[in-house]
Motif scaffolding. Sequence first.
Motif, mmCIF file in Angstrom:
data_model
loop_
_atom_site.group_PDB
_atom_site.id
_atom_site.type_symbol
_atom_site.label_atom_id
_atom_site.label_comp_id
_atom_site.label_asym_id
_atom_site.label_seq_id
_atom_site.Cartn_x
_atom_site.Cartn_y
_atom_site.Cartn_z
ATOM 1 N N TRP A 67 0.830 -1.201 0.000
ATOM 2 C CA TRP A 67 0.000 0.000 0.000
ATOM 3 C C TRP A 67 0.871 1.262 0.000
ATOM 4 N N GLN A 68 1.892 1.250 0.840
ATOM 5 C CA GLN A 68 2.746 2.435 0.926
ATOM 6 C C GLN A 68 3.498 2.667 -0.381
ATOM 7 N N ALA A 69 4.002 1.574 -0.975
ATOM 8 C CA ALA A 69 4.727 1.706 -2.235
ATOM 9 C C ALA A 69 3.804 2.177 -3.363
ATOM 10 N N ILE A 70 2.595 1.629 -3.429
ATOM 11 C CA ILE A 70 1.642 2.035 -4.466
ATOM 12 C C ILE A 70 1.247 3.494 -4.278
ATOM 13 N N ALA A 71 1.095 3.901 -3.015
ATOM 14 C CA ALA A 71 0.710 5.283 -2.729
ATOM 15 C C ALA A 71 1.774 6.275 -3.173
ATOM 16 N N GLU A 72 3.026 5.860 -3.179
ATOM 17 C CA GLU A 72 4.087 6.754 -3.660
ATOM 18 C C GLU A 72 3.900 7.067 -5.143
ATOM 19 N N GLN A 73 3.289 6.114 -5.880
ATOM 20 C CA GLN A 73 2.985 6.324 -7.293
ATOM 21 C C GLN A 73 1.592 6.927 -7.499
ATOM 22 N N THR A 74 0.737 6.790 -6.485
ATOM 23 C CA THR A 74 -0.658 7.216 -6.597
ATOM 24 C C THR A 74 -1.035 8.006 -5.352
ATOM 25 N N PRO A 75 -0.580 9.235 -5.210
ATOM 26 C CA PRO A 75 -0.872 10.011 -3.997
ATOM 27 C C PRO A 75 -2.364 10.188 -3.724
ATOM 28 N N ALA A 76 -3.203 10.114 -4.782
ATOM 29 C CA ALA A 76 -4.638 10.315 -4.601
ATOM 30 C C ALA A 76 -5.292 9.218 -3.772
ATOM 31 N N LEU A 77 -4.563 8.148 -3.472
ATOM 32 C CA LEU A 77 -5.097 7.125 -2.567
ATOM 33 C C LEU A 77 -5.362 7.687 -1.172
ATOM 34 N N GLY A 78 -4.677 8.755 -0.820
ATOM 35 C CA GLY A 78 -4.832 9.311 0.523
ATOM 36 C C GLY A 78 -4.224 8.427 1.586
ATOM 37 N N PHE A 79 -3.195 7.659 1.244
ATOM 38 C CA PHE A 79 -2.559 6.778 2.224
ATOM 39 C C PHE A 79 -1.888 7.596 3.320
ATOM 40 N N ARG A 80 -2.105 7.201 4.558
ATOM 41 C CA ARG A 80 -1.339 7.783 5.658
ATOM 42 C C ARG A 80 -1.038 6.712 6.698
ATOM 43 N N ALA A 81 0.201 6.727 7.119
ATOM 44 C CA ALA A 81 0.689 5.763 8.112
ATOM 45 C C ALA A 81 0.374 6.307 9.499
ATOM 46 N N ASN A 82 -0.918 6.331 9.826
ATOM 47 C CA ASN A 82 -1.367 7.029 11.038
ATOM 48 C C ASN A 82 -1.394 6.157 12.283
ATOM 49 N N GLY A 83 -1.250 4.829 12.141
ATOM 50 C CA GLY A 83 -1.318 3.947 13.298
ATOM 51 C C GLY A 83 -2.714 3.929 13.905
ATOM 52 N N SER A 84 -2.863 3.159 14.970
ATOM 53 C CA SER A 84 -4.162 3.095 15.640
ATOM 54 C C SER A 84 -3.997 3.047 17.149
ATOM 55 N N LEU A 85 -5.031 3.508 17.843
ATOM 56 C CA LEU A 85 -5.109 3.429 19.294
ATOM 57 C C LEU A 85 -6.390 2.693 19.669
ATOM 58 N N THR A 86 -6.254 1.607 20.415
ATOM 59 C CA THR A 86 -7.412 0.934 21.005
ATOM 60 C C THR A 86 -7.494 1.402 22.447
ATOM 61 N N VAL A 87 -8.561 2.149 22.746
ATOM 62 C CA VAL A 87 -8.666 2.839 24.029
ATOM 63 C C VAL A 87 -9.297 1.910 25.070
ATOM 64 N N LEU A 88 -8.683 1.868 26.261
ATOM 65 C CA LEU A 88 -9.017 0.890 27.306
ATOM 66 C C LEU A 88 -9.584 1.611 28.522
ATOM 67 N N ARG A 89 -10.720 1.115 29.014
ATOM 68 C CA ARG A 89 -11.385 1.811 30.113
ATOM 69 C C ARG A 89 -11.525 0.969 31.383
#
Length: 375
Positions: A67-89
């Motif tokens: 995905w990251q490599a393809i996004a370098e050729q296709t910026p319109a994918l809107g790829f972002r390496a934003n990670g995730s947070l699973t919030v614990l209560r």
Amino acid sequence: MRILIVGGGVLGTMHAWQAIHRGHDVVHLEREPEARGASVRNFGLVWVSGRAAGPELTTALRARELWQAIAEQTPALGFRANGSLTVLRTEAERAVAEAATTNADAAERGFKLLTPAETRRLNPALRGDFMAALWCERDAAVEPRTAQPALRASLRKTGRYTWLPSREVRTLTKTGVTDDHGDHGDHHEGDVTIFCTGAWLTGLVRELAGEVPVRRVRLQMAQTEPLGETLTTSVADADSFRYYPAFRGDALAELGRTQPQGDVAAAHKMQLLMVQRLDGSLTIGDTHEYDQPFGFDVTEDPYEHLAEVAGALLGRPLPRIRRRWAGVYAQALDPAAIVHRERLADNAFLVTGPGGRGMTCSPAIAADTARELGL
């Protein structure tokens, strides 16, 4: 070679991408004017965190790199390496996350247990009450509503890609396929045909394959008005632990005993996932329904539950929901299978049933198909 791809969703489009970038010509057919199935009705998550240890995780990690490599050729994918947070209560939720951070593959996933202060430094929009969060550095996101058109625009630049929407394939021949246009159908010549028809497994697919070993799963999701600030990561609640195999173990079993889901969440088999779109809105969901026939309508209780949980994590009311929808995806019955892949004829193959892994794993699934077929 000339490759025919049937199905314009993300799985079919990634098969087209692999074929083009291996030097082949592609004719890509889709029965709708634009893909309208699960490929556009999802979160756009490249979700590594919950994948089962072993081949599924390996596939997801390969897909994440693709995905990251393809996004370098296709910026319109809107790829972002934003990670995730699973919030614990609760302590029981924290115990599941802590167990996940001790697994042998925790480093591959980028797992880390964070304090509330560390969580808010990473994602200041999370102002609600919680005791910890599980960070997954390898998770990412793309824009599901625009990913396929962006990929096709890039493929067209090669001069070896043809997109043919609004054409339903009716017959498979020894030299290609015939669609439903004209008096006798237009014939499209090709050396190999790959059917990536998603949850649509009737018609010609049933004629060729019979009953395919997949089940259909229905979900409900929504999109809000813009949040008005940046949600720097994707966000999940701890109910997501119940639906992803990475978290199975004694701690999860204890969570199930001591902290059962509420009535609405249990009835609709729910988790909260929340992803910010590039326009600032939030995609939220989802439910899981397995018993057919599925309802034709969406029900309100799950949306009220999602708004309550999301608002509690954000520490503010969820923005107004402006879109609601249901979607259906196909999931392979074999729990060890990443996807169902079978030969339909000497010159035709079916690839379907990635389940909720479709958006995440489609680049790697397509690469595996290409290798298996010797493309």
